[in-house]
Design an enzyme around this catalytic site. Structure first.
Site, PDB file in Angstrom:
ATOM      1  N   HIS A 151      80.315  37.339  -4.061  1.00 42.79           N
ATOM      2  CA  HIS A 151      81.638  37.518  -3.776  1.00 42.79           C
ATOM      3  C   HIS A 151      82.193  38.846  -4.504  1.00 42.79           C
ATOM      4  CE1 HIS A 151      83.182  33.727  -2.035  1.00 42.79           C
ATOM      5  NE2 HIS A 151      81.993  33.449  -2.233  1.00 42.79           N
ATOM      6  N   LYS A 570      95.096  28.469  -3.459  1.00 38.41           N
ATOM      7  CA  LYS A 570      95.811  29.542  -2.777  1.00 38.41           C
ATOM      8  C   LYS A 570      96.745  28.809  -1.800  1.00 38.41           C
ATOM      9  CE  LYS A 570      93.912  31.914   0.554  1.00 38.41           C
ATOM     10  NZ  LYS A 570      94.620  32.024   1.899  1.00 38.41           N
TER      11      LYS A 570
END
EC number: 4.1.1.31
Length: 904
Positions: A151, A570
């Site tokens: 990532h 999120k």
């Protein structure tokens, strides 16, 4: 003395750290004077003292802004890099201090081992009544697997990481109390050389890294660090068992490693069948090369002559077999080593390994054959007075082969559920596939998933790409063995149809064994709040499906489920995410147990607290009872890899902490807490009201416009941090389409860290208003889950700065007045209740070492942040076209990331 100054007092064990920080800080000053100018150093000092004064008075950064605004891009970049260099040496000093403290514990000879180590874990287990026999029964069930991912959160380039290692090595050498003055001077010169070379190296690469670059990056940690420390971990555990129980145990393999690099296709068009095959080949070459080199080194030790010492009959018999199998190699080796049987066998083992590397005749069929040869040598040495004549070194290689095999790390493959769904819809000619009921879709997929019918081939790019992937996995299984392949992970999994789809596609791609089964562990990833809530129903449906249950029986009736910490945060805020993950584990365990399936959780944790980061030991202590059960599979991302595995001593400590925590959680899980039944509804309320507040904020009209103006997200999107785009291709800039990593990264840069706390205060306030304040205080005191949650929020709040966040917010123009007051009010509410429930006057009062670390850095982060605001405003005025301003902004991003010690 004011609060800020008093917070910088070092405890006695940390005085050497203070001395290192002062000494290295002075060295940075010398560097700046030499590489830039004495005037530049004076300017840095003026800015630094202004920043400290601002911190002491807790005032808005107006004075800093007047000092910093309007600078030329190159001058601004130099200033940022100066403060970043300070962070660099402080970070290094702290890592080396961890090594110093570890050695202090090991030298002390007291009855108090270092907390969270293997000795500590075993002593605690024995104190709780765990016998040696019970430990022996449990050890084969232990399976710890860190999984390295690519990532885009590592904001430090490889060239700089390597120089950091040189600096660390010089400081570690300097810990030796026997060093002479000349040797210490040499250590200092080595440090200065690496530091100066770092200063002269650009902070970021001008091009985005490729998948191959990322593979090399992760491979560095696997082959250069972990390869070296794995045997030491087992030796430490053996010593701890003997010291604790007065006896030894034969240890099974407890650790292995996984990787997503080269296999994570989710949102990354650069990953495909070719990168899967290329990664497996590269990893095979890397680990076999290490074995060949180590065998070469062993040859010098294993020089025993038959005229002086005997060897075992089993080893002699193996030697005869190999001379017949490899006559050419034997003919080359026999004249030189004919009277040295160990060395002769070593030569032939190297010939077999080379044949394995070259896919030639005489190759090892599997790692077990190499293990067998090494065990033969160990057994022969043991019975022929060779325990002190090479046995130790041979066993170290054996531990490495057991841990890394011929594959180095298991490769996972990941793809999003919608990609599979589109492929199946095209194959079946059903344009309305997504709108059909999930149960109906699962019924249609059954015959294809079972192999009763063949899923039609379709000549389109999506289907061809997936067919190639499954064909590559089938080929890899044949070429590299089943151990080289990890799991196939379905991101954004919503229902059992998503899993059956993969089963059907795998069959069509040719991934079928001789028994007609699909030899693949298919793992649904639940990553939104709604999917976590519905995950139990999905797994129940899946395990009750006769087609999938038949598949699962062939996989040993073991199902893995991956839990996503990033997107759930999120989606619904950190309180809903944490509580949703906790509840999901409890409910999933119960559902699987009822259906006779052993469930394994794969934790998709990120680097920051927002994305599930933090100490593994505390996370396991807070995990639901029975959720570990001997197994820990967890992602290690971005800067976490460097922080935990960048230095051998710290990598060893990380492995020991994980293994010890798994042993404690599994053999003696925390006793049930009767009050949890009463606490769960309280936590339900906290999570629910927190989500309402969070979604009300991020879902407000014009929020995404505010986000893009009040954070440097536009700079982050231009940075070359990883091979994967910041949002899924072909989708707009809505929050749901933005990846969690840049979302968190942007808010961390803006010093508001919204995802790490927003809504928590509202949730806690709602629970208090409902009459649950006493329960909340009990939860904070006695419930590890809730206590860990509050501690993590406190840490996030400590890393933020409301005054600087306001500077960023003002970049949003009229939107500032609409959004920032809500941030300010929610922050005040959250701080109030976190401190109140923890019984603390200040954040992190319970963790003075962490508080010191953060406060040590803040006055140096602040100038970079203030400068970043000024540069961002000027860069946007050019419509993002001024490359010099962008380069200075990238330096700011790197500097803040080093200062706060996490990115996304």
């Amino acid at each position: 003395m004011n609060e800020y100054r008093s917070s910088l007092v070092f405890a006695t064990p940390d005085v050497p750290l203070r001395d290192d920080v002062r000494r290295l800080g002075a060295l940075v000053g010398d560097l700046l004077a030499e590489q830039v100018s004495a005037d530049f150093l004076e300017e840095i000092e003026r800015i630094r003292t202004t920043a400290i004064a601002r911190r002491e008075s807790d005032t808005p950064p107006a004075g800093l802004l007047s000092l910093l605004e309007g600078r030329e891009p190159r001058a601004a970049e130099a200033l940022v890099r100066a403060f970043s260099t300070y962070f660099q040496v402080v970070n290094i000093a702290e890592r080396v201090h961890r090594i110093r403290r570890r050695r202090d514990y090991q030298r002390s000879g007291t009855d108090t081992p270092q907390p969270e180590g293997l000795h500590d874990a075993l002593r605690r287990l024995k104190a709780q009544g765990v016998t040696l026999d019970e430990l022996s029964e449990w050890l084969p069930r232990i399976d710890v697997e860190p999984v390295f991912t690519a990532h885009p959160t590592e904001a430090v380039r490889r060239a700089l990481l390597e120089k950091e290692q040189l600096m660390v090595a010089s400081l570690v050498d300097n810990l030796d109390g026997m060093r002479t003055p000349n040797e210490r001077a040499t250590d200092a010169a080595r440090f200065r050389m690496a530091l100066t070379a770092s200063w002269q190296t650009a902070d970021s690469s001008p091009v985005r890294p490729t998948v191959e670059d990322e593979r090399e990056h992760v491979g560095f940690y696997l082959t250069q660090v972990l390869y070296r420390v794995i045997p030491v971990m087992y030796e430490t555990l053996e010593h701890a068992i003997e010291e604790t129980y007065g006896s030894t145990l034969a240890l099974p393999r407890l650790l292995r490693f996984g990787t997503w690099v080269g296999g994570d296709m989710d949102g990354n068009p650069n990953v495909d069948a070719h990168t899967i095959a290329g990664t497996l080949d590269a990893q095979r070459r890397a680990v076999l090369d290490r074995y060949l080199n180590e065998l070469w080194q062993l040859a010098s030790l294993l020089s025993q002559s038959t005229t002086l010492v005997a060897v075992s009959p089993a080893l002699s018999a193996q030697l005869e077999r190999y001379q017949a199998l490899l006559p050419d190699a034997a003919a080359r080796s026999r004249p030189r080593h004919g009277d040295m049987p160990y060395r002769l066998l070593n030569d032939l083992m190297r010939a077999r390994l080379q044949a394995t590397l070259d896919d030639a005749d005489g190759a090892y069929a599997a790692p077990a054959e190499l293990e067998h040869d090494l065990q033969l040598i160990l057994d022969s040495l043991e019975v022929n007075k060779g325990l002190h004549a090479g046995w130790f070194a041979v066993r170290r290689l054996l531990w490495r082969v057991r841990s890394f095999g011929f594959h180095l790390a298991r490769l996972d493959v990941r793809q999003e559920s919608s990609v599979h769904a589109r492929a199946v819809a095209d194959a079946l000619g059903q344009a309305d596939w997504d709108s059909q009921d999930a149960t109906h879709r699962a019924g249609l997929l059954g015959p294809y998933a079972s192999g009763e019918q063949a899923l039609p081939q379709v000549d389109d790019e999506g289907n061809a790409r997936l067919d190639a992937v499954f064909a590559a996995l089938a080929d890899a299984r044949t070429r590299h063995g089943a151990d080289a392949l990890g799991s196939y992970i379905i991101s954004m999994a919503h229902n059992r149809a998503d899993v059956l789809t993969v089963l059907a596609l795998a069959r069509r791609g040719g991934l079928v064994d001789d028994a007609g089964a699909v030899p693949l562990d298919i793992v649904p990833l639940f990553e939104t709040v709604d999917d976590l809530r519905g995950g139990t129903g999905t797994v129940q449906d899946l395990l009750a499906d006769p087609v999938y249950r038949q598949h699962l029986r062939a996989r040993g009736d073991t199902q893995m489920v991956m839990l996503g910490y990033s997107d759930s945060g999120k989606d619904g805020g950190i309180a809903a995410s944490r509580w949703g993950l906790q509840r999901a584990q409890v409910e999933l365990l119960e559902a699987a147990a009822e259906l006779g399936v052993r469930l394994t959780f794969f934790h998709g944790r990120g680097g920051s607290i927002v994305r599930g980061g933090g100490k593994t030991t505390r996370a396991l202590d807070a995990a639901p009872r029975g959720s570990v059960d001997g197994r820990l599979r967890v992602t290690e991302q971005g800067e976490v890899i460097h922080r935990k595995y960048g230095i051998r001593a710290l990598a060893l400590r990380s492995l020991e902490q994980m293994t010890g925590a798994v042993l404690l959680s599994s053999l003696r899980p925390r006793a049930p807490e009767p009050r949890e039944d009463a606490w769960r509804p309280v936590m339900d309320l906290v999570a629910e009201r927190s989500t309402v507040a969070y979604r009300g904020f991020v879902g407000a009209p014009d929020f995404m416009q505010y986000f893009r103006l009040a954070t440097p997200i536009d700079v982050i999107e231009r940075m070359t941090l990883g091979s994967r785009p910041s949002r899924r291709l072909g989708q707009d800039a809505a929050l749901s389409n933005l990846r969690a990593i840049p979302w968190v990264f942007a808010w961390s840069q803006a010093r508001a860290v919204i995802p790490g706390w927003y809504g928590v205060g509202s949730g806690l306030q709602a629970a208090v208003e409902a009459g649950h304040e006493d329960s909340l205080r009990e939860m904070a005191q006695d419930w590890p889950f809730f206590r860990t949650f509050l501690d993590d929020i406190a840490m996030v709040l400590s890393k933020g700065d409301l005054n600087i966040a306001e500077l960023f917010s003002r970049l949003a123009g009229p939107l500032h007045a609409r959004f920032f007051p809500r941030i300010r009010d929610e922050l005040a509410l959250t701080k109030h209740w976190v401190k109140t429930l923890l019984g603390q006057r200040s954040l992190l009062q319970h963790d003075p070492r962490l508080a010191l670390s953060i406060r040590l850095r803040n006055p140096y982060i602040d100038p970079i942040s203030v400068l970043q605001v000024d540069l961002l405003q000027r860069w946007r005025a050019t419509d993002g076209e001024d490359e010099e301003l962008l380069r200075a902004l990238v330096a700011c991003v790197n500097g803040v990331a080093q200062g706060v010690q996490n990115t996304g």
